[in-house]
Motif scaffolding. Sequence first.
Motif, PDB file in Angstrom:
ATOM      1  N   ASP A 179       0.802  -1.219   0.000  1.00 21.72           N
ATOM      2  CA  ASP A 179       0.000   0.000   0.000  1.00 21.72           C
ATOM      3  C   ASP A 179       0.835   1.270   0.000  1.00 21.72           C
ATOM      4  N   SER A 183       2.682   0.248  -4.411  1.00 17.92           N
ATOM      5  CA  SER A 183       1.592   0.945  -5.084  1.00 17.92           C
ATOM      6  C   SER A 183       2.075   2.198  -5.802  1.00 17.92           C
ATOM      7  N   GLU A 214      -5.438  -2.610  -1.064  1.00 18.88           N
ATOM      8  CA  GLU A 214      -4.636  -1.883  -2.046  1.00 18.88           C
ATOM      9  C   GLU A 214      -4.599  -2.615  -3.379  1.00 18.88           C
ATOM     10  N   ILE A 218      -5.585  -0.940  -7.097  1.00 19.20           N
ATOM     11  CA  ILE A 218      -4.697  -0.763  -8.254  1.00 19.20           C
ATOM     12  C   ILE A 218      -4.947  -1.773  -9.370  1.00 19.20           C
TER      13      ILE A 218
END
Length: 237
Positions: A179, A183, A214, A218
């Motif tokens: 995260d 990311s 997360e 994404i």
Amino acid sequence: MAAPHRPSWKTAWRSFYYAGAPEAPDPVLVKGKVALLVIDVQNTYLARPEDRSALPPLERAREAAWDGFHERMHGIVIPTIARLIERFRAGAGPVMFARIACLTPDGADRSLSQKKPGWNNLFLPHDSEASQVVPALAPRPGEVVVTKTTDSALTGTNLRLIFTNMGITHVVCTGIFTDQCVSSTVRSLADESFDVIVIEDACAAGTMELHTRELEIINRIYCEVMRAEDLLGYLPA
């Protein structure tokens, strides 16, 4: 006749935005055009107190809260990354590393996010033991290692240029934290029009809740999320 098996990654880790979207397409990974990137798997994040019982109660509780992360790192993430490194070194593509480390003795070159008080207040001199990649995944001579003072491995480094010069079109991302630096790197790569694959069992966040959330954020828009076993079936011989 039974329906053909469809890899679960094609519909997994879907957010609200992609709940009804078509299945993800199979990636086309060409030898010499796909690279493995290992992000921030450094000694500092795997260090633990030798005697937890000697810690004050609040610190002891805080340390205990990280037990799940360390179990995942040692039991799943590091072995999975090591397996991928072996496969890439065998000919699938180059292995590259990113690590957090400051170049100045006082850490003045760190980004603001690494100077703010709290957990992310990182002072990792580039030649310190704490800043090095963990021994189980240590880079070999000749493998690219970029040093960053930011979350994204592309910000403030020449990694984008390296990928472009080497003809890399697909980047397989692994490491910590899902995260945060993973990311941020994934988003930067996507913005630079690289195809990105994130390996779920080769990444970790402080908690599984943060990790999974997360990935849902994404997935599909910035990358495709799959597990190592899925990726191995697509890698060039």
